[in-house]
Scaffold this motif. Structure first.
Motif, PDB file in Angstrom:
ATOM      1  N   SER A 196       0.441  64.645  16.931  1.00 33.47           N
ATOM      2  CA  SER A 196       1.217  63.440  17.245  1.00 33.47           C
ATOM      3  C   SER A 196       1.409  62.622  15.977  1.00 33.47           C
ATOM      4  CB  SER A 196       0.480  62.572  18.282  1.00 33.47           C
ATOM      5  OG  SER A 196      -0.680  62.009  17.699  1.00 33.47           O
ATOM      6  N   GLY A 197       2.235  61.603  16.079  1.00 31.82           N
ATOM      7  CA  GLY A 197       2.424  60.693  14.950  1.00 31.82           C
ATOM      8  C   GLY A 197       1.176  59.880  14.679  1.00 31.82           C
ATOM      9  N   THR A 198       0.503  59.500  15.742  1.00 31.38           N
ATOM     10  CA  THR A 198      -0.733  58.724  15.580  1.00 31.38           C
ATOM     11  C   THR A 198      -1.776  59.561  14.839  1.00 31.38           C
ATOM     12  OG1 THR A 198      -0.207  57.653  17.675  1.00 31.38           O
ATOM     13  CG2 THR A 198      -2.432  57.332  16.827  1.00 31.38           C
ATOM     14  N   LEU A 203      -0.965  59.752  11.107  1.00 31.55           N
ATOM     15  CA  LEU A 203      -1.388  58.561  10.363  1.00 31.55           C
ATOM     16  C   LEU A 203      -2.900  58.561  10.147  1.00 31.55           C
ATOM     17  CD1 LEU A 203       0.859  55.987  12.265  1.00 31.55           C
ATOM     18  CD2 LEU A 203       1.024  56.503   9.815  1.00 31.55           C
ATOM     19  N   THR A 231       5.649  46.249  14.036  1.00 31.36           N
ATOM     20  CA  THR A 231       5.668  47.710  14.125  1.00 31.36           C
ATOM     21  C   THR A 231       5.138  48.104  15.496  1.00 31.36           C
ATOM     22  OG1 THR A 231       4.892  49.810  13.157  1.00 31.36           O
ATOM     23  CG2 THR A 231       3.370  47.949  13.072  1.00 31.36           C
ATOM     24  N   TYR A 232       5.222  49.391  15.791  1.00 33.34           N
ATOM     25  CA  TYR A 232       4.611  49.892  17.017  1.00 33.34           C
ATOM     26  C   TYR A 232       3.100  49.905  16.812  1.00 33.34           C
ATOM     27  CZ  TYR A 232       3.486  52.822  20.984  1.00 33.34           C
ATOM     28  OH  TYR A 232       2.953  53.294  22.148  1.00 33.34           O
ATOM     29  N   ALA A 258       0.825  51.934  17.283  1.00 33.64           N
ATOM     30  CA  ALA A 258       0.174  53.144  16.774  1.00 33.64           C
ATOM     31  C   ALA A 258      -0.119  53.057  15.276  1.00 33.64           C
ATOM     32  CB  ALA A 258       1.031  54.375  17.068  1.00 33.64           C
ATOM     33  N   SER A 259       0.749  52.360  14.526  1.00 31.02           N
ATOM     34  CA  SER A 259       0.503  52.211  13.075  1.00 31.02           C
ATOM     35  C   SER A 259      -0.865  51.563  12.869  1.00 31.02           C
ATOM     36  CB  SER A 259       1.573  51.327  12.418  1.00 31.02           C
ATOM     37  OG  SER A 259       2.874  51.639  12.842  1.00 31.02           O
ATOM     38  N   VAL A 275       6.345  50.711   7.109  1.00 28.29           N
ATOM     39  CA  VAL A 275       6.843  51.378   8.319  1.00 28.29           C
ATOM     40  C   VAL A 275       8.365  51.313   8.300  1.00 28.29           C
ATOM     41  CG1 VAL A 275       6.792  51.449  10.838  1.00 28.29           C
ATOM     42  CG2 VAL A 275       4.774  50.639   9.583  1.00 28.29           C
ATOM     43  N   ASP A 315       4.710  55.198   7.282  1.00 27.33           N
ATOM     44  CA  ASP A 315       4.905  55.546   8.694  1.00 27.33           C
ATOM     45  C   ASP A 315       6.410  55.727   8.892  1.00 27.33           C
ATOM     46  OD1 ASP A 315       5.169  55.817  11.401  1.00 27.33           O
ATOM     47  OD2 ASP A 315       3.811  54.162  11.925  1.00 27.33           O
ATOM     48  N   SER A 362       7.785  57.431  11.366  1.00 29.52           N
ATOM     49  CA  SER A 362       7.924  57.946  12.737  1.00 29.52           C
ATOM     50  C   SER A 362       9.266  57.618  13.388  1.00 29.52           C
ATOM     51  CB  SER A 362       6.813  57.375  13.618  1.00 29.52           C
ATOM     52  OG  SER A 362       5.567  57.851  13.183  1.00 29.52           O
ATOM     53  N   GLN A 363       9.949  56.594  12.864  1.00 30.52           N
ATOM     54  CA  GLN A 363      11.234  56.217  13.475  1.00 30.52           C
ATOM     55  C   GLN A 363      12.404  56.493  12.543  1.00 30.52           C
ATOM     56  OE1 GLN A 363      11.260  52.270  15.173  1.00 30.52           O
ATOM     57  NE2 GLN A 363       9.408  52.617  16.355  1.00 30.52           N
ATOM     58  N   SER A 387       6.236  61.135  13.603  1.00 31.18           N
ATOM     59  CA  SER A 387       6.024  61.451  15.018  1.00 31.18           C
ATOM     60  C   SER A 387       7.233  62.242  15.485  1.00 31.18           C
ATOM     61  CB  SER A 387       5.935  60.163  15.839  1.00 31.18           C
ATOM     62  OG  SER A 387       6.114  60.443  17.222  1.00 31.18           O
ATOM     63  N   TYR A 447       7.606  62.582  18.884  1.00 26.33           N
ATOM     64  CA  TYR A 447       7.654  62.168  20.292  1.00 26.33           C
ATOM     65  C   TYR A 447       9.087  62.413  20.774  1.00 26.33           C
ATOM     66  CZ  TYR A 447       7.437  58.835  24.204  1.00 26.33           C
ATOM     67  OH  TYR A 447       7.483  58.246  25.432  1.00 26.33           O
ATOM     68  N   LYS A 499      12.183  60.323  19.663  1.00 29.14           N
ATOM     69  CA  LYS A 499      12.419  60.023  18.245  1.00 29.14           C
ATOM     70  C   LYS A 499      13.662  60.766  17.746  1.00 29.14           C
ATOM     71  CE  LYS A 499       8.880  57.382  18.172  1.00 29.14           C
ATOM     72  NZ  LYS A 499       7.533  57.339  17.672  1.00 29.14           N
ATOM     73  N   ALA A 507       4.027  65.693  19.235  1.00 26.99           N
ATOM     74  CA  ALA A 507       3.945  66.448  17.978  1.00 26.99           C
ATOM     75  C   ALA A 507       4.085  65.467  16.822  1.00 26.99           C
ATOM     76  CB  ALA A 507       5.049  67.505  17.909  1.00 26.99           C
TER      77      ALA A 507
HETATM   78  C1  LIG Z   1       6.178  56.734  17.743  1.00 30.98           C
HETATM   79  C2  LIG Z   1       5.477  55.984  16.659  1.00 30.98           C
HETATM   80  C3  LIG Z   1       4.176  56.277  16.272  1.00 30.98           C
HETATM   81  C4  LIG Z   1       3.256  57.174  17.052  1.00 30.98           C
HETATM   82  O1  LIG Z   1       3.702  58.433  17.260  1.00 30.98           O
HETATM   83  P1  LIG Z   1       3.119  59.306  18.492  1.00 30.98           P
HETATM   84  O2  LIG Z   1       3.686  60.645  18.207  1.00 30.98           O
HETATM   85  O3  LIG Z   1       3.633  58.704  19.743  1.00 30.98           O
HETATM   86  O4  LIG Z   1       1.642  59.267  18.388  1.00 30.98           O
HETATM   87  C5  LIG Z   1       3.648  55.628  15.167  1.00 30.98           C
HETATM   88  N1  LIG Z   1       4.356  54.699  14.512  1.00 30.98           N
HETATM   89  C6  LIG Z   1       5.602  54.357  14.881  1.00 30.98           C
HETATM   90  C7  LIG Z   1       6.337  53.327  14.098  1.00 30.98           C
HETATM   91  C8  LIG Z   1       6.203  54.979  15.972  1.00 30.98           C
HETATM   92  O5  LIG Z   1       7.431  54.617  16.351  1.00 30.98           O
END
Ligand SMILES: *Cc1c(COP(=O)(O)O)cnc(C)c1O
Length: 376
Positions: free
Chosen positions: A60-62, A65, A86-87, A89-90, A131, A157, A159-160, A181, A183, A186, A194
């Motif tokens: 995963s993205g988490t 990180l 940010t989301y 998860a960061s 991010v 990060d 992820s987006q 990420s 997800y 995304k 993933a």
């Molecule tokens: C989606 C996201 C994550 C986490 O990713 P996951 O795959 O859902 O764990 C982390 N940081 C940001 C900015 C995200 O948008």
């Protein structure tokens, strides 16, 4: 009346279905479910796409990180600077390794305000985590300058923002490590969870490979107390197919954003402030609207789905109460939380759907004007 969805994963699947099914079938037929050839092939293809030497797939993205921070040796007693906007998860990844999150407010582009980073640095600061939120690339020169001046690492990060460029370089490639990420929603999304870590540093790539697979390089030789957070072979096979479409999809997102920009301007709504790089990949299209929640209700009544990214800033979440940060700590991030609305955005969004969204916003403006007249 048909719904205008916020994201339409089914529309995208329709386009890639035969290829995705063939790729999944291949994994099922060969039985190579764990770290099979598709994982290695995707890693190579994604590294090339990002313009870096190594990419390591994780769950995963988490996880990306977290293992990236671990690979840099960041842990208890250390501080990591990241944007307040940010989301969550960061921040969670920083907390998971035992380090302290130190937030910095956003600037008018909704991204970390580089001018505020130095004031947040202490002797315990080990890294900056820019991010690339909403698909917007954080300008990298100021961040790299600060990191070099203070001996800090950079963990991006991304992820987006798969495929976004900052000063001609792909996001994920200017830091010590870039984290992604995949997800499903995304810009590059798997069909499950993933993620990936990208880097030019062989030692970081190696540390991440060990961490994701029980600390082993060879079976039953456990060099460190690693985790199990591998990228699934089936997801890797899906991602290999979808990676070939990513640039096309991002180009569609940009074209849709231009339509939104122009149509919103024509009804008197300021389009979102540009970042300096102008190579955004519009994971989200955010607008600032007065009476945002009312707008959201009105649009919802018209069958138009919207999102809020994010309704409660991390420092005001119960999970981060221990930081002791009151309302008012990050005024710009807090204002964004109450004013930003994310409009439907996905590569298959049609002109007719865009027109319906903008017409809905126009009705909102009319109704707000009418009620202020009444109140006045
Ligand atoms: C989606 C996201 C994550 C986490 O990713 P996951 O795959 O859902 O764990 C982390 N940081 C940001 C900015 C995200 O948008």
């Amino acid at each position: 009346m048909e719904t205008v969805p916020f994201v339409d994963l089914k529309a995208q699947y329709a386009r890639v279905k035969p290829e995705v099914q063939a790729a999944m079938d291949n994994v099922l037929d060969t039985g190579a479910f764990i770290l099979g050839p598709d994982v290695a092939a995707f890693e190579e293809e994604f590294a090339r796409y990002c313009g870096v030497k190594y990419s390591v797939g994780v769950e995963s993205g988490t996880a990306a990180l977290r293992v990236a921070l671990q690979a840099l040796g960041i842990g208890p007693g250390d501080e990591v600077i990241l944007p307040a906007n940010t989301y969550i998860a960061s921040a969670l990844a920083v907390s998971q390794v035992g380090a302290k999150v130190v937030f910095v407010d956003m600037d008018e582009t909704y991204l970390i305000d580089a001018a505020r980073i130095e004031a947040a640095i202490t002797p315990r600061t080990k890294a900056i985590m820019p991010v690339h939120l909403y698909g917007r690339a954080v300008p990298w020169e100021p961040i790299v300058g600060i990191a070099q001046a203070h001996g800090l690492r950079i963990v991006e990060d991304a992820s987006q923002a798969h495929g976004a460029l900052a000063g001609g370089r792909r996001v994920g490639s200017f830091g010590d490590v870039g984290c992604f990420s995949f997800y499903p929603g995304k810009n590059l999304g798997a069909y499950g969870d993933a993620g990936a870590v990208v880097t030019d540093d062989a030692r970081i790539a190696d540390a991440v490979r060990l961490e994701r697979d029980f600390g082993q390089r060879y079976k039953y030789e456990h060099l460190v107390k690693g985790d199990n957070c591998r990228l699934d072979s089936i997801q890797a096979a899906v991602l290999r197919v979808k990676l070939r479409y990513l640039d096309d999809w991002n180009a569609n997102r940009r074209a849709i954003a231009m339509r939104y920009d122009n149509m919103l301007k024509s009804i008197g709504v300021e389009p979102p402030a540009r970042t300096r790089s102008f190579d955004d990949v519009y994971h989200l299209y955010v607008v600032e609207l007065g009476e945002r929640d009312r707008a959201r209700d009105l649009l919802s009544g018209l069958g138009i789905q919207t999102g809020i990214h994010y309704p409660v800033p991390i420092h005001l979440q119960p999970a981060y109460r221990d930081l002791g940060l009151a309302r008012g700590s990050f005024p710009k991030t807090e204002a964004a939380a109450s004013q930003l609305l994310s409009l439907p955005m996905f590569p298959e969004l049609t002109e007719a759907q865009i027109e319906r969204v903008v017409a809905g916003i126009q009705s909102h403006l009319t109704s707000v004007r009418a009620s202020t007249r009444k109140a006045g």
